[in-house]
Design an enzyme around this catalytic site. Sequence first.
Site, mmCIF file in Angstrom:
data_model
loop_
_atom_site.group_PDB
_atom_site.id
_atom_site.type_symbol
_atom_site.label_atom_id
_atom_site.label_comp_id
_atom_site.label_asym_id
_atom_site.label_seq_id
_atom_site.Cartn_x
_atom_site.Cartn_y
_atom_site.Cartn_z
ATOM 1 C CE LYS A 134 -3.006 2.743 3.055
ATOM 2 N NZ LYS A 134 -3.813 3.033 4.384
ATOM 3 C CD GLU A 188 -5.739 8.711 10.557
ATOM 4 O OE1 GLU A 188 -5.295 7.542 10.543
ATOM 5 O OE2 GLU A 188 -6.222 9.005 9.283
#
Length: 470
Positions: free
Chosen positions: A220, A265
């Site tokens: 990723k 976040e």
Amino acid sequence: MTAHAHPRRDADDLGAPPEGSPRPGSTDFSAAPRLVVRTTRLPEGLPGDLTALLDLLPDARPLAWVRRGDGIVGWGEALRLEAWGPGRFADAEAAWQEVLGAAVVHDEVDVPGSGLVAFGSFAFDDASGTAGDARPGGTIVVPRVVVGRRGGPEGTAWVTSITQGDALPDDVASVLDPARRERVAGPGTVTTVDGSLSAEDWTAVVAEGVERIRRGDLEKVVLARDVLATAEHPVDPRWMLRRLAVAYDACWTFSVDGMVGATPELLVRSEKGLVTSRVLAGTIRRSGGAEADDDSLLRAAHLARSSKDLEEHEYAVASVADALAPFCSSMNVPDAPFVLHLPNVLHLASDVTGVLAAGSGGAPAPTSLALAAALHPSAAVCGTPTLAARDLIREIEGMDRARYAAPVGWFGADGDGEWGIALRSAELSPQDPHRVRLFAGCGIVAASDPGAELAESEAKLEPMRYALGG
């Protein structure tokens, strides 16, 4: 007065500092300024909501960390600590410890955020903000005045004054009473253009990332893009903060050293031995209109079953859990994510929690800044494996992230604090008050589609476009 943390020139945070500078963790009280800190409780009902103060602050360089009306806001600058390069976190920590050793603190409130606190912002990459750069790789700012609220309208509110010497606390009455101040003006007409790369070129970068993943170079990578905004009038961050805090109240609205945003976040919260990290990865855009609620439920169900998004999320959660594990005696890692609903997007989210272990040999537990440094960069903003993803970002992304996607937040004298990831954010130009740089990034895995990732990045730019009045 400005204090500078000693820059470290080697690539290892644990390496030797430059000759003549103190080792990290050493204390030289004679070099630290003497801060006098006074925290007093505010009358019940003041402030009713920190959100209402954000565009009333008397300084155009506000310091803020606010969520659902609670948090801390500050203004003025009692002290600034700066650090450069790969050792920026450790050097800032060492300089902060010296400041603590010389400070005199009178705190009659004694809650998280009262007493001596500082706000911080750091560069994403070790190579950004190195010695010789115009802007350091990390900045810690101690405000002159802090107003805080915890526990909602019926909770605790306080004001802290921080001075070098024995000056009297600042008068904050005019700030706490909105009727006595005029709100800041908006930036007028705002135009935007592509930043470092055009939208078409960025989709080619994403396609390259997908190709590298499919051939096995990594699993990723998170790729980001920027957009440049130019305003008719000078952009005042206080205007942006108020709009963000109202529209995105589930996020942590922040302003530190020219970085402004509302991040969903939470990199890490450390409070009385407990740590929490909210991990987001996997995103789908929300739609508007009369059927928006029903549509969001359908989209949430789709997101929760998306193998591509679940794979991306699993990498992010694993990277956070692995980074926190050495510091914790116990941890709770959710088996499955929940769907976080925000005005512009839906995210897969997981809250990883843990209990901090005592340091070896009676040493104190790590501070929240040390934990943030250990967690950065997580797979949510970099990729998996971390080093391979970081190298690919440097190779193909085509821009300097500066402080985008890096730790931003606050911490106190006891080391506790809250650090978010500077997402849904913008960087105000220090040279031109009319210009702002907006950022958005997307997690790329083997199943990613470049066109869909571009659409996702546009959705993630919406909060900052809205903050500017769009």
